[in-house]
Design an enzyme around this catalytic site. Structure first.
Site, PDB file in Angstrom:
ATOM      1  N   GLY A 164       0.793  -1.228   0.000  1.00 47.87           N
ATOM      2  CA  GLY A 164       0.000   0.000   0.000  1.00 47.87           C
ATOM      3  C   GLY A 164       0.821   1.271   0.000  1.00 47.87           C
ATOM      4  N   GLY A 210       3.479  -3.147  -4.576  1.00 51.61           N
ATOM      5  CA  GLY A 210       3.085  -3.401  -5.967  1.00 51.61           C
ATOM      6  C   GLY A 210       3.043  -2.109  -6.747  1.00 51.61           C
ATOM      7  NE  ARG A 211      -1.265   2.412  -5.232  1.00 54.13           N
ATOM      8  CZ  ARG A 211      -2.536   2.613  -5.520  1.00 54.13           C
ATOM      9  NH1 ARG A 211      -2.860   3.494  -6.450  1.00 54.13           N
ATOM     10  NH2 ARG A 211      -3.492   1.983  -4.879  1.00 54.13           N
ATOM     11  NE  ARG A 248      -6.035   3.314  -8.959  1.00 54.37           N
ATOM     12  CZ  ARG A 248      -5.659   4.483  -8.507  1.00 54.37           C
ATOM     13  NH1 ARG A 248      -5.187   5.417  -9.328  1.00 54.37           N
ATOM     14  NH2 ARG A 248      -5.733   4.772  -7.224  1.00 54.37           N
ATOM     15  CE1 TYR A 282     -11.421   1.735  -5.820  1.00 52.84           C
ATOM     16  CE2 TYR A 282      -9.458   1.748  -7.183  1.00 52.84           C
ATOM     17  CZ  TYR A 282     -10.388   1.062  -6.438  1.00 52.84           C
ATOM     18  OH  TYR A 282     -10.290  -0.302  -6.315  1.00 52.84           O
ATOM     19  CB  CYS A 292     -21.554   5.161 -24.528  1.00 50.65           C
ATOM     20  SG  CYS A 292     -21.324   5.031 -26.303  1.00 50.65           S
ATOM     21  CD  GLU A 293     -21.184   4.601 -18.798  1.00 52.55           C
ATOM     22  OE1 GLU A 293     -21.640   5.378 -17.932  1.00 52.55           O
ATOM     23  OE2 GLU A 293     -21.754   3.551 -19.143  1.00 52.55           O
ATOM     24  CE1 TYR A 333      -3.984  -2.783  -8.175  1.00 53.70           C
ATOM     25  CE2 TYR A 333      -2.695  -0.827  -7.687  1.00 53.70           C
ATOM     26  CZ  TYR A 333      -3.140  -2.088  -7.336  1.00 53.70           C
ATOM     27  OH  TYR A 333      -2.717  -2.663  -6.165  1.00 53.70           O
TER      28      TYR A 333
END
Length: 463
Positions: free
Chosen positions: A274, A318-319, A360, A364, A391-392, A421
């Site tokens: 994290g 990871g990130r 993301r 988020y 289309c959003e 990610y």
């Protein structure tokens, strides 16, 4: 965007990113025009040397700090951030294990040649087939996530005639991370087992052991299982490292309590990952050396207070390794100025990807940066929003960024810090094909994962 840009942009870009005199960005010696011509856009571009350097930095920092207090540490690369065969191989070559969260991720790590003993298997809902494959591969650790899973892992191990090495994931009550959905140590979520004992029916005191302790006791009681240790993960994109220290003390207290109850003092403690990165210019990522020193001192103090020897520790970045090593390269399509209610004008810059290659921002409300990277410009900057082609209305890549007022169709635009990610959470929404993963090193590029084609997608549809 003027020609006075720094030669090396710095965070949030990878260390191999440079600006040429004409304003074109290059990654590890390869210009973005060459990348776009060879691989097309959108494309995930991964700076191999940067990835490797960050992996080494975490391993070296934590090994140095924990050896200084008298114990050892293992660093596992959290494959959920970005996992390809080459990426898993890079992590292994830099001395890291690989943490997997599904049978598919496990298959990638094994295909890369990572020894099973250096692989861990996570997951809150592992299938019996995934558990069986992990045991067949000789994984070094299966992280148990529920009391019910104890029986299932034991049953699969018994059928194989082997003993399964397990850790128990606990929730420490430390809430950390950039969004509610990525803060994973509070009780009201799907991961782990609470260290807090349930209240008795009359409201006075606790009614039996905590879920975490009950699960640890269940593992100790099963001869098909070998309890390696206790696992904790408090969230993602954490920029205040004190949460790791508080969580580690809580886990060490649980370890001491288990020893007092059973005489079993587990050998390992995992404090998860994290570790936060920079997404915007001016942001500062966590420094692994600083985090490691402070955490090592904190756990040494906690163990001394408890009168227990230090266990072996492990972490799972990871990130922090993959994120800054990657950028996403796009081609600009429609450019549309929109009058806002407050009188300002926001320029909507549409690119040839969107929420299918980076979910993301929509999921988020994550904030990213973007720059024009194919040329220089002296035009006055304008308030812009980078959007995709889906289309959003929530198909936003970058919520707000200043871009040159002459940004136009055909320009190349890059979004940094997408190594983690982006590809892992990519989709085929609106039947878009997922971009390739392109590695760049020493002035050359190569495809790690090829671009999907419409034929690939149609081949799945049996009509």
């Amino acid at each position: 965007m003027s020609a006075g840009l720094p030669v090396h942009p710095g965070e949030p870009w990878s260390s191999g990113v440079r600006r040429r005199a004409d304003g074109e960005l290059e990654v590890a010696g390869v210009g973005v025009h060459a990348l776009a011509a060879q691989h097309g856009t959108p494309a995930y571009v991964l700076d191999e040397a940067d990835f490797r350097a960050r992996a080494r930095a975490y391993r070296t920092a934590f090994e140095t700090a924990f050896r200084a207090v008298g114990t050892d540490v293992d660093v596992y690369y959290a494959g959920k951030a970005l996992l390809t065969v080459a990426v898993a191989r890079w992590a292994h070559e830099e001395g890291l294990g690989v943490d997997t969260a599904s049978g598919g991720e496990l298959a990638v790590a094994l295909r890369a040649g990572v020894p099973g003993a250096q692989v861990g298997l996570h997951g809150n809902n592992k299938s019996d087939a995934e558990i069986d494959r992990a045991l067949e591969a000789g994984v070094g650790r299966i992280i148990v996530d529920s009391l019910a899973e104890v029986e299932r892992v034991a049953a699969v191990a018994a059928a194989r005639g082997t003993i399964a090495p397990v850790m128990v994931r606990v929730t420490t009550g430390v809430h950390a991370g950039g969004h509610e959905y990525i803060s994973t140590a509070h009780e009201d979520q799907k991961f782990g087992l609470s260290v807090v004992a349930p209240a008795s029916a009359d409201g006075h005191g606790a009614d039996g052991p905590s879920p975490a302790m009950a699960t640890l006791l269940a593992v100790v009681a099963r001869p098909e299982l070998r309890l390696l240790g206790i696992h904790s993960h408090i969230g993602s994109q954490i920029l205040d490292p004190t949460g790791f220290q508080v969580a580690a003390r809580t886990v060490l207290e649980l370890r001491a309590d288990l020893a007092a109850r059973t005489g079993v003092l587990v050998d390992e403690v995992d404090v998860g990952g994290g570790y936060g990165i920079a997404y915007l210019p001016g942001e500062a990522p966590l420094d692994p050396a600083h985090v490691a020193r402070d955490l090592a001192r904190a756990v040494a103090d906690a163990a001394a207070d408890l009168g227990t020897p230090l266990p072996r520790f492990s972490i799972e970045p990871g990130r922090a390794i993959a994120g800054p090593a990657g950028l996403t390269l796009y081609t600009v399509g429609t450019v549309k100025p929109v009058q806002l209610a407050d009188g300002r004008v926001r320029t909507y810059v549409s690119v040839d990807g969107g929420m299918s290659d980076n979910i993301r921002p929509a999921l988020y409300d994550a904030r990213y940066h973007a720059e024009l990277v194919g040329r220089t410009s002296d035009a006055e900057p304008v308030l812009a929003r980078v959007v995709g082609k889906h289309c959003e209305s929530g198909d936003i890549v970058v919520h707000e960024v200043m871009l040159p007022g002459d940004v136009r169709t055909g320009d190349l635009l890059a979004v940094p810090a997408t190594g983690a990610y982006g590809r892992s959470m990519a989709s085929n929404y609106n039947f878009l094909t997922r971009p390739p993963v392109v590695a760049v090193a020493d002035g050359a590029s190569r495809v790690l994962v090829r671009r999907e084609t419409v034929d690939d997608l149609l081949a799945l549809d049996l009509g």
